[in-house]
Design an enzyme around this catalytic site. Structure first.
Site, PDB file in Angstrom:
ATOM      1  N   LYS A   1       0.045  -4.059   1.889  1.00 39.71           N
ATOM      2  CA  LYS A   1       0.372  -2.800   2.548  1.00 39.71           C
ATOM      3  C   LYS A   1       0.633  -2.987   4.044  1.00 39.71           C
ATOM      4  CE  LYS A   1       0.332   0.250  -0.772  1.00 39.71           C
ATOM      5  NZ  LYS A   1       1.636   0.833  -1.201  1.00 39.71           N
TER       6      LYS A   1
ATOM      7  N   TYR B   1      -4.397  -5.973  -1.767  1.00 44.25           N
ATOM      8  CA  TYR B   1      -3.707  -4.695  -1.545  1.00 44.25           C
ATOM      9  C   TYR B   1      -3.500  -4.447  -0.053  1.00 44.25           C
ATOM     10  CZ  TYR B   1      -3.013   0.407  -2.077  1.00 44.25           C
ATOM     11  OH  TYR B   1      -2.528   1.697  -2.048  1.00 44.25           O
TER      12      TYR B   1
ATOM     13  N   SER C   1      -0.860   1.982   3.494  1.00 46.04           N
ATOM     14  CA  SER C   1      -2.152   2.489   3.055  1.00 46.04           C
ATOM     15  C   SER C   1      -3.186   2.338   4.161  1.00 46.04           C
ATOM     16  CB  SER C   1      -2.630   1.706   1.820  1.00 46.04           C
ATOM     17  OG  SER C   1      -3.981   1.985   1.526  1.00 46.04           O
TER      18      SER C   1
END
Length: 297
Positions: free
Chosen positions: A179, A175, A162
């Site tokens: 990622k 997150y 991401s």
């Protein structure tokens, strides 16, 4: 299923006699990947826990709905509701593919959840849950499929990283860490898999999905998930010779993202003061080397 559209000058990328696993394939990006791989001839394991965006709950309905779409169009697929977040779940997903189709050629690690919060408010549970699905989940399924791909001397693995991991985004420390962990995993597996014909690449998608619609708002209206899938299909194909590559994909634009090292400075008597004096030269990106991936033979 209907033949994929292409110009007359483009060779058709098909997946006849190949088996693909797509995790988190009940909705959004994963659904698009599964549908397109099946449309091009792959037999697909549609894995989805059927949870909410934050990972709570479970249901087979989302995965089964995608399977129904595939079979209605003449393709071949099975639904699987095991969780990627456990070692047993990862093994069960791969076992389902082997039991149904006898092999696994492609793995798309796509499953994910969100538990956003500013870092000052983030809890250990929010970190653990996100890493368990994104990073540990990819590890669990890949670990189960790795011996199969090594034995058959062939495999295609696509990680879903991401922009948050690569470049940062407010409120997504958990997150982003997960990622970027997938990028490190990609680099190592690309090296280890090279001798067995296994390529490992990553996409950083920009798309309007259930997970991103609240973040993107109206700006995401042109960012259909279908515009990400073509890159996944290419990376999953036998003709793709890239490995340890990352691609930013969204709204029809594809760009390579890479890790570069500046030319820097060499000073055998390095001090903090000499670093301070040379920091602009150290930071200068004019001359850089791209790092990552196996050493060419």
């Amino acid at each position: 299923m209907p033949s994929p559209q292409r110009s007359s000058s483009e060779p058709l990328l098909t997946f006849d006699n190949q088996v693909a696993i797509v995790t988190g394939a009940g909705r959004g990006l994963g659904r698009c990947h599964a549908l397109e791989l099946a449309r091009r001839g792959a037999r697909v394991v549609v894995n989805d826990l059927g949870s909410a965006v934050d990972g709570s709950g479970n249901s087979m309905s989302a995965a089964q709905a995608v399977v129904d779409e595939i079979t209605a169009a003449g393709g071949t697929a099975i639904a699987n509701g095991d969780s990627v977040s456990t070692e047993a779940g990862g093994a069960a997903i791969v076992a389902a593919a082997k039991d149904a189709y006898g092999q696994v050629d492609i793995l798309v690690n796509n499953a994910g959840i969100l538990r956003d919060a500013a870092f000052k408010n983030m809890t250990a549970d929010q970190v653990d849950a996100v890493i368990a699905v994104h990073l540990t989940g990819a590890f669990n399924v890949t670990r189960a499929v790795w011996p199969i791909m090594r034995e058959q001397n062939y495999g295609r693995i696509i990680q879903t990283t991401s922009g948050t991991g690569l470049f940062g985004n407010f409120g997504q420390t958990n997150y982003g860490a997960a990622k970027m962990g997938l990028v490190g995993m990609m680099h190592v597996l690309a090296i280890e898999g090279a001798r067995n014909g296994i390529t490992v690449n990553a996409i950083a998608p920009i798309a309007r999905t259930r997970m991103t619609e609240d973040i993107m708002g109206e700006a995401g209206m042109a960012m259909d998930p279908e515009l990400v899938t073509p890159v996944v299909v290419y990376l999953a194909h036998r003709d793709c010779d890239r490995t340890a590559h990352m691609y930013s994909v969204g709204a029809g634009k594809v760009s390579r993202v890479f890790i570069g090292v500046t030319e820097g400075v060499q000073n055998d008597a390095l001090t903090a003061e000499s670093v301070a004096a040379a920091i602009d030269q150290i930071d200068d990106p004019a001359n850089f080397t791209i790092r990552g991936g196996p050493t060419p033979a």
